[in-house]
Write a protein that holds these residues in place. Structure first.
Motif, short mmCIF file in Angstrom:
data_model
loop_
_atom_site.label_atom_id
_atom_site.label_comp_id
_atom_site.label_asym_id
_atom_site.label_seq_id
_atom_site.Cartn_x
_atom_site.Cartn_y
_atom_site.Cartn_z
N ALA A 109 69.37 64.17 43.09
CA ALA A 109 68.88 64.90 44.26
C ALA A 109 67.46 64.47 44.60
O ALA A 109 67.12 64.28 45.78
N ARG A 110 66.63 64.33 43.59
CA ARG A 110 65.25 63.89 43.82
C ARG A 110 65.23 62.47 44.39
O ARG A 110 64.48 62.18 45.33
N ALA A 111 66.06 61.60 43.83
CA ALA A 111 66.11 60.22 44.33
C ALA A 111 66.60 60.18 45.76
O ALA A 111 66.08 59.41 46.59
N ALA A 112 67.61 60.99 46.08
CA ALA A 112 68.13 61.03 47.45
C ALA A 112 67.07 61.48 48.43
O ALA A 112 66.98 60.98 49.57
N GLU A 113 66.24 62.43 48.02
CA GLU A 113 65.15 62.90 48.88
C GLU A 113 64.15 61.78 49.15
O GLU A 113 63.68 61.60 50.29
N ILE A 114 63.86 61.01 48.12
CA ILE A 114 62.93 59.90 48.28
C ILE A 114 63.51 58.83 49.21
O ILE A 114 62.82 58.32 50.10
N VAL A 115 64.79 58.52 49.01
CA VAL A 115 65.44 57.51 49.86
C VAL A 115 65.47 57.97 51.31
O VAL A 115 65.20 57.19 52.23
N ALA A 116 65.78 59.24 51.53
CA ALA A 116 65.82 59.76 52.90
C ALA A 116 64.46 59.67 53.55
O ALA A 116 64.34 59.30 54.73
N ALA A 117 63.41 59.99 52.81
CA ALA A 117 62.06 59.90 53.36
C ALA A 117 61.69 58.46 53.69
O ALA A 117 61.06 58.18 54.72
N ALA A 118 62.10 57.54 52.82
CA ALA A 118 61.80 56.12 53.07
C ALA A 118 62.53 55.62 54.31
O ALA A 118 61.96 54.89 55.14
N GLU A 119 63.80 56.01 54.44
CA GLU A 119 64.57 55.57 55.61
C GLU A 119 64.01 56.17 56.88
O GLU A 119 63.98 55.50 57.93
N GLN A 120 63.56 57.40 56.82
CA GLN A 120 62.96 58.02 58.00
C GLN A 120 61.68 57.30 58.39
O GLN A 120 61.42 57.05 59.58
N ALA A 121 60.88 56.93 57.41
CA ALA A 121 59.64 56.19 57.69
C ALA A 121 59.95 54.82 58.29
O ALA A 121 59.25 54.36 59.20
N GLU A 122 61.01 54.18 57.78
CA GLU A 122 61.39 52.87 58.34
C GLU A 122 61.81 52.99 59.79
O GLU A 122 61.43 52.17 60.63
N ARG A 123 62.61 54.02 60.09
CA ARG A 123 63.06 54.21 61.47
C ARG A 123 61.88 54.51 62.40
O ARG A 123 61.88 54.10 63.56
N ALA A 124 60.89 55.21 61.86
CA ALA A 124 59.73 55.57 62.68
C ALA A 124 58.70 54.44 62.73
O ALA A 124 57.70 54.56 63.44
N GLY A 125 58.95 53.41 61.97
CA GLY A 125 58.01 52.30 61.95
C GLY A 125 56.72 52.63 61.24
O GLY A 125 55.67 52.05 61.52
N VAL A 126 56.80 53.57 60.31
CA VAL A 126 55.61 54.00 59.59
C VAL A 126 55.56 53.28 58.24
O VAL A 126 56.56 53.23 57.52
N GLY A 127 54.43 52.75 57.89
CA GLY A 127 54.30 52.01 56.64
C GLY A 127 54.24 52.90 55.43
O GLY A 127 54.85 52.63 54.40
#
Length: 339
Positions: A244-262
Motif C-alpha cells: 500500500a505504501r509503495a502504491a502510494e509512492i508510485v501514484a504520486a510519482a505518476e501524478q508528478a510525471e503527468r503534471a510535468g513536475v520534477g
C-alpha cells in the motif's frame, strides 16, 4: 569467457527485467531424469540440474548425459518456462571442464562451485556463469569475482564455508553473507538467493528463515523440494502495508510525471527521490507477481520474450550453516522430492 550483458541503467527493457528477479530456484539431481519434468512443473523460476553434490561419483557421467539430453530436448521451449541451469562439478577439475563443455551450449546458466578467484572464470565459455563462494578465499575475492564480466550472479556455499571457518553463530554468518550482498550490488548483479533450507517439513521455520534473510538484503531462495516453493514465494511477497505504501509512492510519482513536475511529494508533504520511487515500483510489481495463486504469465523473462538473466534489484546467497546440506546427501526427503 563470453561476457553476459550487464544490467542497463535505464529504459523500458531494463525496467521490465529489474522487476522480475528469480524468487525460487529448485535443485534436481542429474541422475534422476524422471524428475526433471516434475521440477519444471513445480512453479520454480529456475530449475537447477545438479551434477555435483547430489550425484554419487559413479553416476556423474550418466548425470551429465541426462542433463545434455534434457536441455537439447527443451530447445524452442515456451519462453515462460523456468530457466534451466546446471550446477557443474568444480571447474578447476577435468570433470568440471567436461561438464561445462557439454552443457554450456544448451543451459540458460551454469553454477560454478568452489570459485576462489577470477582465474577459473576466464576459461569458462557458453552459458552465463553463477559463481558459488564456498571458502574463505572465495569470500575474500568476492568483489573481484562479482565484477568479472562473465559472471551473471554470485551465491554462498554456506555449508562448506561454515565447516572451514568453524562458524556456528548466525550473526557471524550474516557478516559473511553481507560481504556477498555488497559485492553483488556493487557489480550490478542480480539478487543473491538464500541457501537451501534442509528440513522440508518445517514450513514455519523456512518462512521465518526467508524473512530473516530478506531483512539483511538477501532475495529469493534455492529449494530441495517442490513443497518449499509456495512457502518461499509467500515469505518474499511484500506485506500488504508495504504494498500500500509503495502504491502510494508510485501514484504520486505518476501524478508528478503527468503534471510535468520534477519533484515528487506525498500528500503529507514528504518529498521522494528517484531511488525510493524505483524501489516502490519494484515492490508493486513483485507483489503482483507473487500473488496467490501464481500466474504463469508472471514468470521472469527478458524483454525479448525469452528467458534471460535478470538485472539487479533490491535485496541480494546459497546453503545455510547449521544442519547438513541435503545437496550433499543422496537420500530423498520424500518420495515426491525432486532432489
Amino acid at each position: 569467457m563470453t561476457a553476459p550483458d550487464r544490467p542497463a541503467a535505464s529504459g523500458p527493457a531494463a525496467s521490465e527485467v529489474v522487476q522480475a528477479p528469480p524468487v525460487t530456484w529448485l535443485y534436481v539431481p542429474g541422475d534422476r531424469p524422471e524428475r526433471f519434468d516434475k521440477a519444471v512443473a513445480s512453479g520454480a523460476d529456475v530449475v537447477i540440474i545438479d551434477l555435483e553434490d547430489a550425484v554419487a561419483p559413479a553416476k556423474k557421467d550418466e548425470a551429465r548425459r541426462n542433463a545434455v539430453a534434457y536441455l537439447r530436448a527443451q530447445h524452442g521451449r515456451p519462453a515462460r518456462w523456468p530457466r534451466l541451469h546446471v550446477r557443474v562439478n568444480d571447474p578447476a577439475t577435468a570433470r568440471g571442464r567436461d561438464d561445462l563443455a557439454a552443457v554450456g551450449p544448451f543451459a540458460d546458466g551454469v553454477r560454478l562451485p568452489k570459485v576462489e578467484s577470477t582465474a577459473v572464470l576466464d576459461a569458462v565459455t557458453g552459458a552465463p556463469a553463477y559463481a558459488l563462494l564456498e571458502s574463505a578465499a572465495g569470500i575474500l575475492a568476492a568483489r573481484e569475482i562479482a565484477a568479472h564480466p562473465g559472471v551473471a550472479g554470485v551465491a554462498l556455499g554456506e555449508q562448506d564455508l561454515a565447516a572451514e571457518l568453524a562458524v556456528t553463530d548466525e550473526q557471524a554468518m550474516n557478516q559473511l553473507r553481507l560481504q556477498v550482498v555488497l559485492a553483488a550490488a556493487a557489480a550490478g548483479l542480480p539478487p543473491v538467493p538464500m541457501s537451501v533450507y534442509p528440513d522440508v517439513k518445517d514450513e514455519a521455520g523456512l518462512a521465518d528463515s526467508c524473512r530473516a534473510g530478506r531483512a539483511i538484503g538477501l532475495f529469493g531462495r534455492t529449494a530441495i523440494h517442490p513443497r518449499q516453493i509456495p512457502v518461499i514465494r509467500r515469505a518474499f511477497r511484500p506485506a500488504e502495508e508495504e504494498v500500500a505504501r509503495a502504491a502510494e509512492i508510485v501514484a504520486a510519482a505518476e501524478q508528478a510525471e503527468r503534471a510535468g513536475v520534477g519533484a515528487v511529494a506525498l500528500p503529507d508533504g514528504r518529498f521522494l527521490d528517484v531511488p525510493i520511487v524505483a524501489r516502490a515500483r519494484r515492490t508493486v510489481a513483485l507483489a503482483a507477481r507473487l500473488a496467490d495463486p501464481p500466474d504463469p504469465a508472471q514468470r521472469p523473462e527478458g524483454p525479448s520474450g525469452r528467458t534471460e538473466r535478470p538485472a539487479a534489484s533490491p535485496g541480494r546467497a546459497e546453503r545455510p550453516a547449521g544442519p547438513p546440506d541435503p545437496a550433499q546427501n543422496h537420500s530423498d526427503p520424500s518420495p515426491d522430492a525432486t532432489t
